[in-house]
Design an enzyme around this catalytic site. Sequence first.
Site, PDB file in Angstrom:
ATOM      1  N   HIS A  49      43.275  12.076  48.682  1.00 41.04           N
ATOM      2  CA  HIS A  49      43.080  13.250  49.522  1.00 41.04           C
ATOM      3  C   HIS A  49      43.972  14.425  49.127  1.00 41.04           C
ATOM      4  O   HIS A  49      43.600  15.574  49.322  1.00 41.04           O
ATOM      5  CB  HIS A  49      43.317  12.904  50.999  1.00 41.04           C
ATOM      6  CG  HIS A  49      42.178  12.159  51.593  1.00 41.04           C
ATOM      7  ND1 HIS A  49      42.040  10.795  51.471  1.00 41.04           N
ATOM      8  CD2 HIS A  49      41.097  12.582  52.292  1.00 41.04           C
ATOM      9  CE1 HIS A  49      40.926  10.417  52.086  1.00 41.04           C
ATOM     10  NE2 HIS A  49      40.335  11.471  52.591  1.00 41.04           N
ATOM     11  N   GLY A  50      45.135  14.145  48.603  1.00 43.29           N
ATOM     12  CA  GLY A  50      45.976  15.271  48.236  1.00 43.29           C
ATOM     13  C   GLY A  50      47.304  14.834  47.660  1.00 43.29           C
ATOM     14  O   GLY A  50      47.746  13.702  47.881  1.00 43.29           O
TER      15      GLY A  50
END
Lengths: 288, 478
Positions: free
Chosen positions: B326-327
Site C-alpha cells: 500500500h505504501g
Amino acid sequence: MKSFLKYFIVTIFLFFILLVILDFTYSCIYRYPVHARNKVSWLMNKPANKVYDYAIFGSSRVFFHLNPEQIKSKTGLNGINLGYPASNNFEIKLMVQEFLKHQKTKKIFIQVDDQYNKEHFDPTAIIPWLPFIHNATIYNEIKAVDSTAVYKKYLPFYRYMIYDSKLGFRELMMSFINPNKFESTNGFIPMFNGNNERKTAKNIVLENKKNSHLEAIIDICKNKNVDVFFFTAPYYDTNINTNVLEQNLPNYKDFSNTFEREDYFSNSSHLNERGAEAFTNLFSLTYF
Amino acid sequence: MLFNSIDFAVFLPIVFGIYWFIVSKKLKLQNLFIVLASYVFYGWWDWRFLALIAFSTAIDYAVGVALSKQKERTTRKVLLWISIVVNLGFLGFFKYYNFFLDNFVSAFSFFGKNIQANSLNIILPVGISFYTFQTLSYTIDVYKRKLEPTKDFIVFAAFVSFFPQLVAGPIERATNLLPQFYVKRQFNASLAKDGLRQMVWGLFKKIVIADNCAQFANDIFSNYDDYSSSTLWLGAVYFAFQIYGDFSGYSDIAIGTSKLFGFNLKQNFATPYFSRDIAEFWRRWHISLSTWFRDYLYIPLGGSRGKKIIQLRNVFVIFIVSGFWHGANWTFIVWGTLNALFFLPLLLTNKNRKHTNVVAENHTIPTLRETLQMIITFVLTVFAWIFFRAESVEKALLYIKGIFEFSVQLEDRLTLNRYAFELLPLIGILIIIEWFSRQKEHPIKTNAYSTLYMIFILLLIILFGSFSNIQEFIYFQF
C-alpha cells in the site's frame, strides 16, 4: 442497443426532471425563507420602501464592527448594518443596488480597505446571491464578472450542487428551524477574541487608481440623491496608504489607526466586542 | 482522469459511442481502440508515464512469447525472473527508493555512522502497483503453464491498460480478463444497464459517503490533539467508511464501466464490514489483491500446510507484504502486522475458514452472536485503520492514546458544521442498503423497482453529495 439507449435517455430525462424540481424548490425556499439565513436573503425579504436614516455596507469589517442598535440608543437614528463577510467591492455594489431599489435612506456608508483594488467577485460572498440569479439585473451583474454565470443560471440545480456547503441541504433545513443571530441587532454580530494573529504587523499597499464598482456605487447614490461616505475601519498595527482612498473617494474618513489597544482586537483585521463598541461610539460621534 | 470528474463524463460517452458504433465490426479494431482510449485516459494524468506502461507491456509480452517457445527449465526460470525484476524494479524505484534510502541512513546513524544520501524527487506513477501485479500474474501463470500466452500484442496491451481498472484495480487475472479480449464483444443491453446502475452505486459511495466522511476524518486526524476520545473514535469510524466508500466505490464504477464495454471484471468488495472475523474480512475486502497474494505468495510459501510455525510465518509475510504494497511507510507495515495479529487466534484454533458464507444467510435479522461478532471485527478493523490513515507511527500512537483517555465531548465543530447531523444517518442508509443486498454484487440489481431505486440513489447523490470538496481516490496513491 436500442433498449439500452432508451433506458439511458429515460434515466437522464428523469434525472433532469429531478434537477429542475429541486432547483425550483430550493430557489423558492431561499427566496422566501421562514428564517433568512444570510443578509442577502434578509435584505431581499424586507418589506419594501422601509425608511432608514443610514445604511452601512462592507465586509466582515462592517458586520462585526458597527452596531446600529447602539447608535440608535445614542442618537435615535434608525440604521442597518449590511456588511457581509468576505465581500469585495462587487458584492458591496450588488448589496447597495438592491437595497436602494427596495428601501429608502439618506446616507450610505461604505467601508473600504485592502480590498479596494479588487475588481473581481469573491467566490464565497457571491454565493448568497445565486438563488436570485434569475433576477435579470442580478444575473447581468454576475455575468459581467463571472464567466460561469451562464451555467449557474441555466443548468438546473448546478449552483446548489457546487456550493453544497453554503446552499446545500443542511442550510436549506436550517432556514426552517434556525433563525439568524443578526436580525435582532439590525445586522450586527460581535466577534469574540480569537487567536494571536493580531500581534503581527501588516503593511498594505494600495494602487492609486479608481475602482469601477465603487464608482458605480457613487453614480447610483447620485441618481437616487443619497449621500455616500467612505471610511476605513480600524486595523491593529497595520500600515495602509489611505491617501489613495482619500484621493479617489468622496467623503472619505480614515479610522485605520484609531485604536492601538490590543484588547480591542480579535485579530489584526477585526475588532472584538469591546473594540466594536468603542468603534461604534466613535463612528456615531463622527457622523451623527 | 478521475471517474468523478467532468472530463470522464465527456470521455466515457465518446469512447462508448465510437466503440459500439464505429469500431464494433471487427475484433482487432475493438481491441486497438481500447488501447488508444486507455492510453488517452492514463495520459490525461501525465503522458510521460505512458512510456512506462508501454515498456512494461512489451517486456511481459516478449517474456510470454519466449516462455511459450522455451522448454528448458532454467531458461524459463530466467525469463520469469526478467519479468519479475523489471516489474518489481520499476515499482521498487518509483515507490520504495526514498523509503529504503531514508531507512538505511537512519540505521547507519543509529549505529554511529553518518552517511550522506540525497532523496530523489520521484513522482509515483498512478496505478503502478495495480498494473505491475496484473502483468506479473500473467507471466507467472504462463510460466506455470496455467495460461497460454497471447501472440497478439494488441490484445495483451489492451489487457494491461484496460482503462476502467488501470489505475486502481480490481487487479484482474489474465485467466479471467485476457480471454475476453479474444472474442468480439456483442452489445448486451442488460449487462450495460447493470453496469450503469453499478456505476451510480459506486458514485453514491464515493461522493456521498467517502467525500463527506473525508472532511471530518481529515480534520480529526490533522488536529487529533484538540479532540476528545469520543471524537477520535468518531474520526476513526469516519475514516473506515471513507476508505470503504472511496475504494469500493471506485471498484463499482470500474466494474460498471467495464460492463458498458461488454467485459466482466471480478467483484472486489463483498460487504466487508459485515464480516464475523478478520479472516472473513480479508476474503471480502479488496478481494483481487487478497487473492493475488494468496495465489502468488501465500500458497507458494506453503500456505496453511506444514507446521504451525511455518503457517504463522506465512501469515505474517502475507500481511506485512500486503501492508507494504500500500505504501512506503512504516504505518502500512504496522497496519499489516496488526491484521496478522488479529488473524493469529483464528489460525491457531483452526477457525480461519469458519465463515465462508454470507452472514445471516437465511434470515433478515442477524442473531445476537452474529451482531457481536460483526461489531468486534469492525472495531478491530477501525483500530487498524488508524495506522493506515496516520502520517507516522508516532502520530498513530498519540491518536490511540487520545482515544484511551476516555473523555466524552462532541465538539461544536462536529455538531454545528455541515453534514455533522446528516452524515451518520447517511452512513446508516449505506449500512441498511448493503445489508439487504449483501448477497448481490451491488444493490441496484435488476428487478421491478431498479429504475426507481436508481432514481432514489441519484437523488441522494444530488442532495448529499460533496461536490464542493471532491477528493481524489485514496488508492490512486498506491
